[in-house]
Write an enzyme that holds these catalytic residues in place. Structure first.
Site, PDB file in Angstrom:
ATOM      1  N   MET A  35       0.852  -1.204   0.000  1.00  0.00           N
ATOM      2  CA  MET A  35       0.000   0.000   0.000  1.00  0.00           C
ATOM      3  C   MET A  35       0.886   1.252   0.000  1.00  0.00           C
ATOM      4  SD  MET A  35      -3.423  -0.852   2.128  1.00  0.00           S
ATOM      5  CE  MET A  35      -2.767  -0.522   3.740  1.00  0.00           C
ATOM      6  N   ALA A  37       4.009   3.903   1.081  1.00  0.00           N
ATOM      7  CA  ALA A  37       4.669   4.358   2.319  1.00  0.00           C
ATOM      8  C   ALA A  37       5.775   3.352   2.665  1.00  0.00           C
ATOM      9  CB  ALA A  37       3.675   4.509   3.467  1.00  0.00           C
ATOM     10  N   HIS A  39       9.149   1.156   3.343  1.00  0.00           N
ATOM     11  CA  HIS A  39      10.286   1.218   4.247  1.00  0.00           C
ATOM     12  C   HIS A  39      11.134  -0.028   4.009  1.00  0.00           C
ATOM     13  CE1 HIS A  39       7.963  -1.709   6.444  1.00  0.00           C
ATOM     14  NE2 HIS A  39       6.968  -0.843   6.564  1.00  0.00           N
ATOM     15  N   HIS A  42       9.464  -3.435   3.371  1.00  0.00           N
ATOM     16  CA  HIS A  42       8.967  -3.717   2.026  1.00  0.00           C
ATOM     17  C   HIS A  42      10.124  -4.070   1.083  1.00  0.00           C
ATOM     18  CE1 HIS A  42       5.738  -0.903   3.519  1.00  0.00           C
ATOM     19  NE2 HIS A  42       4.996  -1.873   3.031  1.00  0.00           N
ATOM     20  N   GLN A 158      -2.833 -12.060   8.113  1.00  0.00           N
ATOM     21  CA  GLN A 158      -3.059 -11.793   6.688  1.00  0.00           C
ATOM     22  C   GLN A 158      -2.350 -12.851   5.832  1.00  0.00           C
ATOM     23  OE1 GLN A 158      -2.770  -7.765   4.734  1.00  0.00           O
ATOM     24  NE2 GLN A 158      -0.743  -8.474   4.178  1.00  0.00           N
ATOM     25  N   ARG A 192       2.976   2.704   9.646  1.00  0.00           N
ATOM     26  CA  ARG A 192       2.282   3.473  10.688  1.00  0.00           C
ATOM     27  C   ARG A 192       3.233   3.967  11.787  1.00  0.00           C
ATOM     28  NH1 ARG A 192      -2.212  -0.318   9.368  1.00  0.00           N
ATOM     29  NH2 ARG A 192      -3.843   1.001   8.507  1.00  0.00           N
TER      30      ARG A 192
HETATM   31  O1  PAF Z   1      -0.100  -5.760   3.681  1.00  0.00           O
HETATM   32  C1  PAF Z   1      -0.505  -4.831   2.953  1.00  0.00           C
HETATM   33  O2  PAF Z   1       0.194  -3.845   2.694  1.00  0.00           O
HETATM   34  C2  PAF Z   1      -1.900  -4.896   2.378  1.00  0.00           C
HETATM   35  O3  PAF Z   1      -2.779  -5.483   3.284  1.00  0.00           O
HETATM   36  C3  PAF Z   1      -1.963  -5.600   1.011  1.00  0.00           C
HETATM   37  C4  PAF Z   1      -1.541  -7.056   1.121  1.00  0.00           C
HETATM   38  C5  PAF Z   1      -1.066  -4.895   0.019  1.00  0.00           C
HETATM   39  C6  PAF Z   1      -3.390  -5.563   0.478  1.00  0.00           C
HETATM   40  O4  PAF Z   1      -3.859  -4.270   0.316  1.00  0.00           O
END
Ligand code: PAF
Length: 285
Positions: A35, A37, A39, A42, A158, A192
């Site tokens: 999403m 932002a 860092h 990622h 998730q 965040r």
């Molecule tokens: O983990 C995230 O950044 C989000 O939940 C994802 C997997 C990109 C789905 O919007």
């Protein structure tokens, strides 16, 4: 490709054309949905993706359906140019930053909902959140059709939900979990964290310490119920203002193992607020 330039596509047609061109040359493709932002956490996903496929596509879409009323959708940090530069430096080949119409076209009426694994913890604390995640992830995987997709273990629930939906819906993609990237004091990296004041940042750094202590206690044979109660009390003492959960779960389906000694692979998961900022983290047992 130069280190600071990253091609960007915004439509499914453009995305699929590029993926098709790579496949035509026999190249494999990995995807890292984000999403933005971005860092170091990622970027570690992108680097892991690079070890698993010849090409890496990252997506950037701040998905409105996974934010509840009163959550931070409006103020979620957005900086596409900065994110693109970081992705390029980590070796990403393509950024898919879809217009909202590519994800939710007019009349959109379909929802992917995964029961079981998505129900406790964040599922209970954030109603509707995981339907939003499951729906957008199904769409992104279907749009890009990668060979592998990488998701962080920081969002462990998730990750398990995505593994479940890929299995249930026969999506032809391998899901890879990446270890949580942490700051020097152990705080799990998160977009965040940018909301935290310096004082809040110090408190935030104690969440991982309390989780690590719970892991030690469980390994020493302390009963689950006692470890959960001790963890909650420790978070309160450390200055966390609201604790959504501090729980021990079975690692694969996140069912509760009961109050006694943990017998199989487990996971300790926590969600707690520092000020208005909600932090989550988890550790393997
Ligand atoms: O983990 C995230 O950044 C989000 O939940 C994802 C997997 C990109 C789905 O919007």
């Amino acid at each position: 490709m130069s280190a600071d330039f990253l091609p960007v596509v915004r439509t499914v047609a453009e995305l699929r054309a590029q993926v098709r061109a790579w496949r035509g040359k026999g190249e494999t493709v990995a995807m890292t949905p984000t999403m933005g932002a971005l860092h170091e956490g990622h970027l570690s996903l992108v680097r892991l993706a690079r070890t698993r496929a010849r090409r890496v596509v990252a997506s950037l879409f701040v998905n409105p359906t996974q934010f509840g009323p009163g959550e931070d959708f409006e103020r979620y940090p957005r900086n596409e140019a900065g994110d693109a530069a970081l992705l390029a430096s980590a070796g990403c080949d393509l950024l898919y930053a879809p217009d909202v119409s590519q994800i939710y076209p007019a009349g959109f009426s379909t929802k992917v909902s995964v029961s079981g694994v998505s129900e406790p913890l964040d599922g209970a604390a954030r109603p509707g959140h995981f339907d939003g995640v499951a729906t957008v992830v199904t769409k992104l995987l279907n749009q890009a059709q990668p060979d592998v997709a990488v998701f962080g273990e920081k969002d462990y629930q998730q990750l398990q939900l995505i593994r479940r939906l890929v299995l249930d819906l026969d999506l032809p993609v391998e899901i890879i979990g990446a270890p949580t990237a942490r700051a020097e004091d152990g705080l799990a990296l998160s977009s965040r964290n940018a909301y935290l004041t310096p004082e809040q940042r110090i408190i935030a750094g104690r969440l991982n310490v309390v989780l690590a202590d719970a892991v030690v206690r469980l390994k020493a044979g302390d009963p689950v119920a006692k470890v959960e109660a001790t963890g909650r009390a420790a978070l309160e003492r450390q200055g966390f203002e609201r604790i959504d959960y501090f729980e021990v779960r079975n690692a694969s389906d996140l069912s509760h193992p009961g109050p006694d000694i943990l017998s199989g692979p487990g996971r300790v998961l926590a969600a707690a607020f520092v000020g208005k900022t909600r932090l989550i983290d988890n550790m393997a047992v």
